[in-house]
Scaffold this motif. Sequence first.
Motif, PDB file in Angstrom:
ATOM      1  N   PRO A  40      -9.044  15.756   6.823  1.00 55.94           N
ATOM      2  CA  PRO A  40      -9.627  17.104   6.889  1.00 55.94           C
ATOM      3  C   PRO A  40     -10.772  17.334   5.909  1.00 55.94           C
ATOM      4  O   PRO A  40     -11.753  17.992   6.246  1.00 55.94           O
ATOM      5  N   GLU A  41     -10.681  16.756   4.731  1.00 50.09           N
ATOM      6  CA  GLU A  41     -11.743  16.974   3.741  1.00 50.09           C
ATOM      7  C   GLU A  41     -13.031  16.213   4.076  1.00 50.09           C
ATOM      8  O   GLU A  41     -14.082  16.482   3.497  1.00 50.09           O
ATOM      9  N   ASP A  89      -8.749  24.489   9.550  1.00 48.60           N
ATOM     10  CA  ASP A  89      -7.893  25.283   8.662  1.00 48.60           C
ATOM     11  C   ASP A  89      -7.336  26.497   9.396  1.00 48.60           C
ATOM     12  O   ASP A  89      -6.153  26.826   9.274  1.00 48.60           O
ATOM     13  N   ARG A 133      -4.702  25.256  12.012  1.00 50.99           N
ATOM     14  CA  ARG A 133      -3.443  24.862  11.364  1.00 50.99           C
ATOM     15  C   ARG A 133      -2.692  26.074  10.822  1.00 50.99           C
ATOM     16  O   ARG A 133      -1.463  26.111  10.859  1.00 50.99           O
ATOM     17  N   GLY A 134      -3.401  27.078  10.351  1.00 50.15           N
ATOM     18  CA  GLY A 134      -2.747  28.315   9.929  1.00 50.15           C
ATOM     19  C   GLY A 134      -2.101  29.022  11.102  1.00 50.15           C
ATOM     20  O   GLY A 134      -0.985  29.546  10.999  1.00 50.15           O
ATOM     21  N   PRO A 193      -9.135  32.149   7.032  1.00 52.00           N
ATOM     22  CA  PRO A 193     -10.162  31.114   6.879  1.00 52.00           C
ATOM     23  C   PRO A 193     -11.494  31.510   7.517  1.00 52.00           C
ATOM     24  O   PRO A 193     -12.560  31.192   6.989  1.00 52.00           O
ATOM     25  N   ARG A 195      -0.600  22.202   7.762  1.00 51.17           N
ATOM     26  CA  ARG A 195      -1.681  22.393   6.788  1.00 51.17           C
ATOM     27  C   ARG A 195      -1.864  21.197   5.860  1.00 51.17           C
ATOM     28  O   ARG A 195      -2.963  20.953   5.386  1.00 51.17           O
TER      29      ARG A 195
END
Length: 148
Positions: free
Chosen positions: A16-17, A28, A31-32, A50, A79
């Motif tokens: 993800p990063e 993000d 996934r939230g 987000p 997450r």
Amino acid sequence: MATRGLPSWPLADAAPEDLPSAEGVLLDAVRGWVEATRSGGSPIAALRLPLATEGLAAAAPALDALLRALACPGAMGCRLCPRLTPAEGSLLMGIGLAQRATRREALAVFLRLAPPASAYAALGPALALGLILRRGGLLLANPLRANS
């Protein structure tokens, strides 16, 4: 409609990063939404946080409608998952294609995630989401071109 022959998304197995910022914000938010759906929380509120960091809270209803139409939260990661799941890669690829108004290709990608009726139902919210994101200055990478 055939879903074979579509190229793989260049960032399909990325951390993800390592994603570009636009895709990272969407991941993000997704996934939230999944976490809130699984725990019985408010999915729309989980999306807004987000997106609001980028000034795009108005995109939350379209993303919520897209995710509800596809109905595939079980295929999405949590997450803290260290890599994208294949479904997340397909979702981000489909949104990127929808943002460019390539409906046929976006629909083919959504067919990887859901049956035809659900994929068709997801296309409208995906196009609206792409437009809202573009107007807000959040442009996703072109998934069909490695250098854009």
